[in-house]
Design a protein around this motif. Structure first.
Motif, PDB file in Angstrom:
ATOM      1  N   GLN A  73       0.813  -1.215   0.000  1.00  0.00           N
ATOM      2  CA  GLN A  73       0.000   0.000   0.000  1.00  0.00           C
ATOM      3  C   GLN A  73       0.853   1.274   0.000  1.00  0.00           C
ATOM      4  N   PHE A  74       2.058   1.220   0.564  1.00  0.00           N
ATOM      5  CA  PHE A  74       2.848   2.437   0.757  1.00  0.00           C
ATOM      6  C   PHE A  74       4.113   2.489  -0.096  1.00  0.00           C
ATOM      7  N   GLY A  75       4.405   1.412  -0.786  1.00  0.00           N
ATOM      8  CA  GLY A  75       5.606   1.359  -1.611  1.00  0.00           C
ATOM      9  C   GLY A  75       5.631   0.077  -2.415  1.00  0.00           C
ATOM     10  N   PRO A  76       6.716  -0.167  -3.147  1.00  0.00           N
ATOM     11  CA  PRO A  76       6.785  -1.374  -3.973  1.00  0.00           C
ATOM     12  C   PRO A  76       6.842  -2.641  -3.127  1.00  0.00           C
ATOM     13  N   ALA A  77       6.475  -3.740  -3.745  1.00  0.00           N
ATOM     14  CA  ALA A  77       6.534  -5.042  -3.088  1.00  0.00           C
ATOM     15  C   ALA A  77       7.256  -6.015  -4.000  1.00  0.00           C
ATOM     16  N   TRP A  78       7.834  -7.031  -3.400  1.00  0.00           N
ATOM     17  CA  TRP A  78       8.517  -8.067  -4.150  1.00  0.00           C
ATOM     18  C   TRP A  78       7.515  -8.843  -4.992  1.00  0.00           C
ATOM     19  N   SER A  79       7.909  -9.220  -6.181  1.00  0.00           N
ATOM     20  CA  SER A  79       7.139 -10.154  -7.008  1.00  0.00           C
ATOM     21  C   SER A  79       8.138 -10.917  -7.863  1.00  0.00           C
ATOM     22  N   GLN A  88      14.029  -1.158  -0.816  1.00  0.00           N
ATOM     23  CA  GLN A  88      12.968  -0.631  -1.676  1.00  0.00           C
ATOM     24  C   GLN A  88      11.586  -0.807  -1.048  1.00  0.00           C
ATOM     25  N   THR A  89      11.396  -1.872  -0.269  1.00  0.00           N
ATOM     26  CA  THR A  89      10.076  -2.137   0.299  1.00  0.00           C
ATOM     27  C   THR A  89       9.902  -1.505   1.688  1.00  0.00           C
ATOM     28  N   ARG A  90      10.918  -0.803   2.147  1.00  0.00           N
ATOM     29  CA  ARG A  90      10.872  -0.201   3.489  1.00  0.00           C
ATOM     30  C   ARG A  90       9.609   0.624   3.765  1.00  0.00           C
ATOM     31  N   PRO A  91       9.095   1.408   2.818  1.00  0.00           N
ATOM     32  CA  PRO A  91       7.896   2.211   3.117  1.00  0.00           C
ATOM     33  C   PRO A  91       6.699   1.371   3.596  1.00  0.00           C
ATOM     34  N   ASN A  92       6.676   0.094   3.263  1.00  0.00           N
ATOM     35  CA  ASN A  92       5.552  -0.758   3.668  1.00  0.00           C
ATOM     36  C   ASN A  92       5.665  -1.251   5.114  1.00  0.00           C
ATOM     37  N   ARG A  93       6.840  -1.155   5.697  1.00  0.00           N
ATOM     38  CA  ARG A  93       7.018  -1.529   7.106  1.00  0.00           C
ATOM     39  C   ARG A  93       6.714  -0.289   7.923  1.00  0.00           C
ATOM     40  N   ARG A  94       5.502  -0.205   8.394  1.00  0.00           N
ATOM     41  CA  ARG A  94       5.108   1.020   9.075  1.00  0.00           C
ATOM     42  C   ARG A  94       4.057   0.779  10.136  1.00  0.00           C
ATOM     43  N   LEU A  95       3.876   1.830  10.902  1.00  0.00           N
ATOM     44  CA  LEU A  95       2.890   1.855  11.974  1.00  0.00           C
ATOM     45  C   LEU A  95       2.018   3.079  11.736  1.00  0.00           C
ATOM     46  N   VAL A  96       0.711   2.912  11.803  1.00  0.00           N
ATOM     47  CA  VAL A  96      -0.223   4.022  11.625  1.00  0.00           C
ATOM     48  C   VAL A  96      -1.105   4.076  12.866  1.00  0.00           C
ATOM     49  N   ILE A  97      -1.162   5.255  13.472  1.00  0.00           N
ATOM     50  CA  ILE A  97      -2.036   5.449  14.625  1.00  0.00           C
ATOM     51  C   ILE A  97      -3.176   6.343  14.190  1.00  0.00           C
ATOM     52  N   GLN A  98      -4.387   5.810  14.316  1.00  0.00           N
ATOM     53  CA  GLN A  98      -5.573   6.553  13.882  1.00  0.00           C
ATOM     54  C   GLN A  98      -6.259   7.119  15.117  1.00  0.00           C
ATOM     55  N   PHE A  99      -6.233   8.429  15.212  1.00  0.00           N
ATOM     56  CA  PHE A  99      -6.858   9.106  16.336  1.00  0.00           C
ATOM     57  C   PHE A  99      -8.354   9.252  16.101  1.00  0.00           C
ATOM     58  N   PRO A 100      -9.131   9.295  17.162  1.00  0.00           N
ATOM     59  CA  PRO A 100     -10.578   9.480  16.987  1.00  0.00           C
ATOM     60  C   PRO A 100     -10.865  10.866  16.415  1.00  0.00           C
ATOM     61  N   GLU A 101     -11.970  10.954  15.705  1.00  0.00           N
ATOM     62  CA  GLU A 101     -12.377  12.240  15.149  1.00  0.00           C
ATOM     63  C   GLU A 101     -12.889  13.124  16.280  1.00  0.00           C
ATOM     64  N   ILE A 102     -12.472  14.362  16.261  1.00  0.00           N
ATOM     65  CA  ILE A 102     -12.886  15.319  17.301  1.00  0.00           C
ATOM     66  C   ILE A 102     -13.800  16.332  16.652  1.00  0.00           C
ATOM     67  N   GLU A 103     -14.973  16.457  17.201  1.00  0.00           N
ATOM     68  CA  GLU A 103     -15.916  17.444  16.689  1.00  0.00           C
ATOM     69  C   GLU A 103     -15.744  18.746  17.447  1.00  0.00           C
ATOM     70  N   LYS A 104     -15.744  19.819  16.711  1.00  0.00           N
ATOM     71  CA  LYS A 104     -15.627  21.128  17.326  1.00  0.00           C
ATOM     72  C   LYS A 104     -16.942  21.440  18.023  1.00  0.00           C
ATOM     73  N   PRO A 105     -16.864  21.884  19.292  1.00  0.00           N
ATOM     74  CA  PRO A 105     -18.115  22.190  19.998  1.00  0.00           C
ATOM     75  C   PRO A 105     -18.850  23.358  19.325  1.00  0.00           C
ATOM     76  N   ALA A 106     -20.162  23.332  19.432  1.00  0.00           N
ATOM     77  CA  ALA A 106     -20.976  24.398  18.848  1.00  0.00           C
ATOM     78  C   ALA A 106     -20.670  25.713  19.550  1.00  0.00           C
ATOM     79  N   GLN A 107     -20.650  26.763  18.760  1.00  0.00           N
ATOM     80  CA  GLN A 107     -20.392  28.108  19.302  1.00  0.00           C
ATOM     81  C   GLN A 107     -21.610  28.582  20.090  1.00  0.00           C
ATOM     82  N   LYS A 108     -21.342  29.161  21.239  1.00  0.00           N
ATOM     83  CA  LYS A 108     -22.449  29.730  22.032  1.00  0.00           C
ATOM     84  C   LYS A 108     -22.826  31.076  21.452  1.00  0.00           C
TER      85      LYS A 108
END
Length: 109
Positions: A73-79, A88-108
């Motif tokens: 998904q992030f770089g070339p792979a062996w075939s 060359q395949t180093r970009p595929n060895r990775r860690l992704v941290i997905q933070f929760p979506e934060i909604e901006k509070p409604a303006q008073k």
């Protein structure tokens, strides 16, 4: 707000690269590279989840590890048609941290 984030899930995705034939058997004669890399990515994700949990001291945030296995998904792979090097395949060895979506509070008004 901050309280919502601290009681949400934090998804941790770990990926492995495809550096050789995924179906190749390893030295044990049973495990394939693909199986090994899935296990490796699961261990990596779990390690990071444990470190974040232990070092932040946040008990209300759920650190959810996801070992994703091999990816191109992030770089070339062996075939067979296009052999690559681990560099060359180093970009595929990775860690992704997905933070929760934060909604901006409604303006008073």
């Amino acid at each position: 707000g901050v309280q919502d984030v601290c009681s949400s899930d934090l998804d941790i995705y770990a990926y492995a690269s495809i550096d050789a034939d995924p179906n190749q058997k390893l030295s044990d004669g049973k495990t394939t590279r693909n199986q090994y890399n899935l296990s490796l990515s699961q261990r990596r994700a779990q390690y990071i989840a444990d470190r974040l949990r232990n070092e932040t001291g946040i008990t209300t945030l759920k650190f959810i590890p996801h070992g994703m296995g091999e990816t191109n998904q992030f770089g070339p792979a062996w075939s067979k048609q296009n052999p690559t090097t681990p560099e060359q395949t180093r970009p595929n060895r990775r860690l992704v941290i997905q933070f929760p979506e934060i909604e901006k509070p409604a303006q008073k008004k």
